[in-house]
Scaffold this motif. Structure first.
Motif, PDB file in Angstrom:
ATOM      1  N   THR A 116      64.059  37.139  20.669  1.00 21.35           N
ATOM      2  CA  THR A 116      64.064  36.170  21.771  1.00 21.35           C
ATOM      3  C   THR A 116      64.901  36.743  22.914  1.00 21.35           C
ATOM      4  OG1 THR A 116      64.285  33.809  22.262  1.00 21.35           O
ATOM      5  CG2 THR A 116      66.080  34.778  21.007  1.00 21.35           C
ATOM      6  N   CYS A 160      63.489  28.964  23.005  1.00 21.38           N
ATOM      7  CA  CYS A 160      62.907  29.589  24.186  1.00 21.38           C
ATOM      8  C   CYS A 160      61.399  29.322  24.159  1.00 21.38           C
ATOM      9  CB  CYS A 160      63.196  31.092  24.125  1.00 21.38           C
ATOM     10  SG  CYS A 160      62.777  31.981  25.615  1.00 21.38           S
ATOM     11  N   ASN A 163      58.425  31.766  24.530  1.00 22.91           N
ATOM     12  CA  ASN A 163      59.463  32.698  24.093  1.00 22.91           C
ATOM     13  C   ASN A 163      59.310  34.048  24.785  1.00 22.91           C
ATOM     14  OD1 ASN A 163      61.634  33.539  22.374  1.00 22.91           O
ATOM     15  ND2 ASN A 163      60.142  34.668  21.153  1.00 22.91           N
ATOM     16  N   ASP A 191      64.837  26.571  26.722  1.00 23.17           N
ATOM     17  CA  ASP A 191      64.771  27.524  27.839  1.00 23.17           C
ATOM     18  C   ASP A 191      63.300  27.622  28.274  1.00 23.17           C
ATOM     19  OD1 ASP A 191      64.752  29.617  29.620  1.00 23.17           O
ATOM     20  OD2 ASP A 191      66.065  30.904  28.442  1.00 23.17           O
TER      21      ASP A 191
END
Ligand SMILES: Cc1ncc(COP(=O)(O)O)c(C=O)c1O
Length: 369
Positions: A116, A160, A163, A191
């Motif tokens: 990640t 994420c 990702n 994120d």
């Protein structure tokens, strides 16, 4: 070692960024170089942003607005939250550090996927925290295993989505399945640096979950679809009580004047954003087709980059592409040796990349046989 350095700093590794165009030109004596290495926007920024930047030059001698007032208003309006829920920083990269500095004590654990964005690990280690890396599932995040990894020491879980570097997403029902299993004292970071490029209809609406989950923080950026990577501006959305602390830890002038003005203008140009999204979608379809023709496995992406298998050593392929003036990101630097991460470029850049890739693979496969 001297200098009285903190042991956490001694243990840190320097971030290896995508090679800059100027460096490749200098080192290899090339005049034409294209960069498909850092997931920047190949179309640049909106003409409205350029105009706003020109108009801002006269104010360059003044400090920027420390409260980011207009920027926060524009962001809040754009996504339908209160300005008090928004915090801004010098790219979401800085916000990752601000979050870690605010939340992590030495020994605290932060959970992230094995492959990640590397800045979660760096931010954790800087504060003396421990990164818990959870192996991937089908090249994406194994969010169930990530939640299973929560212990009494867990402070943060980094999700994420899409990702980086795999471009994969987890969907709405996946998030709904795990979110109630995350204790309130564990902060969930979503994120969403690449959200504007997502084409999957089942992508989760994290903003809608904020009220119910005060332990959730959403991170976004102007560096990708808005084409402002060089100006450095990112933002977070969270519970307003938590935001107050992030604003205290962050510096007053982290977002410079030009970045503030540019980001406000970027949010106003919805048509430009659509062009960016359409260009990315067309580039993605083109590259998928070409990878298929070349017999290269790729991971389906919801971002502006694609992970594709390199067939030959990715370090060799990276260097050969560089010699042809094309910068990509070799997988060995991202925890995926044998793969390349390529940013989706303009049509012309994508064609140049595919042409170079074909030539190199043909040459190398002949040499190796
Ligand atoms: C997943 C992810 N998050 C955050 C960032 C940081 O972006 P910036 O600091 O430019 O806002 C990046 C940059 O590549 C990224 O890929």
């Amino acid at each position: 070692m001297g200098y009285g350095l903190r042991k956490e700093v001694l243990g840190l590794e320097m971030y290896v960024a995508g090679k800059p165009i100027s460096e490749v030109k200098r080192e290899l004596g090339l005049t034409e170089v294209i960069k498909l290495a850092s997931n920047e926007n190949p179309l640049g920024c909106s003409p409205k942003v350029k105009q706003a930047l020109k108009e801002t030059i006269e104010e360059a001698s003044l400090y920027p607005d420390a409260s980011n007032y207009e920027l926060k208003m524009a962001i809040a309006k754009n996504i339908g939250v209160k300005t008090s829920q928004v915090f801004c920083g010098t790219g979401s990269d800085l916000l990752i550090r601000v979050i870690c500095s605010t939340l992590l004590n030495p020994g605290d654990e932060s959970i992230m996927a094995e492959v990640t964005f590397s800045r979660y690990d760096a931010g954790t280690k800087l504060m003396g925290g421990k990164s818990i890396l959870v192996p991937m599932k089908d090249n994406g995040l194994d969010i169930d295993k990530m939640v299973d990894s929560i212990t009494d020491k867990t402070k943060i879980i980094w999700l994420c989505n899409p990702n980086n570097p795999t471009g994969t997403i987890f969907r709405k029902d996946d998030l709904e399945r795990i979110i109630d299993r995350i204790p309130e004292n564990v902060i969930v970071i979503m994120d969403e640096a690449y959200i504007e490029y997502v084409t999957d209809k089942e992508y989760p609406d994290s903003i809608a979950l904020l009220d119910k989950y005060p332990n959730m923080i959403i991170l976004r950026t102007f560096s990708k679809a808005y084409g402002l990577a060089g100006l450095r501006c990112g933002y977070g959305i969270a519970n307003e009580n938590m935001v107050k602390y992030f604003n205290t830890v962050a510096g007053p002038f982290d977002v410079n004047l030009f970045a503030q003005k540019a980001a406000v203008a970027a949010l106003q140009d919805k048509e430009y954003l659509r062009t960016v999204q359409d260009t990315n979608k067309a580039g993605k379809d083109y590259l998928y087709e070409e990878f298929k023709k070349l017999g290269l496995e790729y991971i389906e992406t919801n971002a502006n980059f694609i992970m594709v298998s390199s067939k030959i050593d990715d370090k060799i392929l990276f260097n050969e592409l560089l010699r042809k003036g094309i910068i990509i990101r070799p997988g060995y630097l991202l925890g995926m040796p044998g793969w390349l991460r390529v940013t989706i470029g303009t049509n012309k850049q994508n064609e140049q990349f595919v042409k170079a890739l074909k030539e190199i693979l043909d040459e190398q496969l002949i040499i190796n046989n």
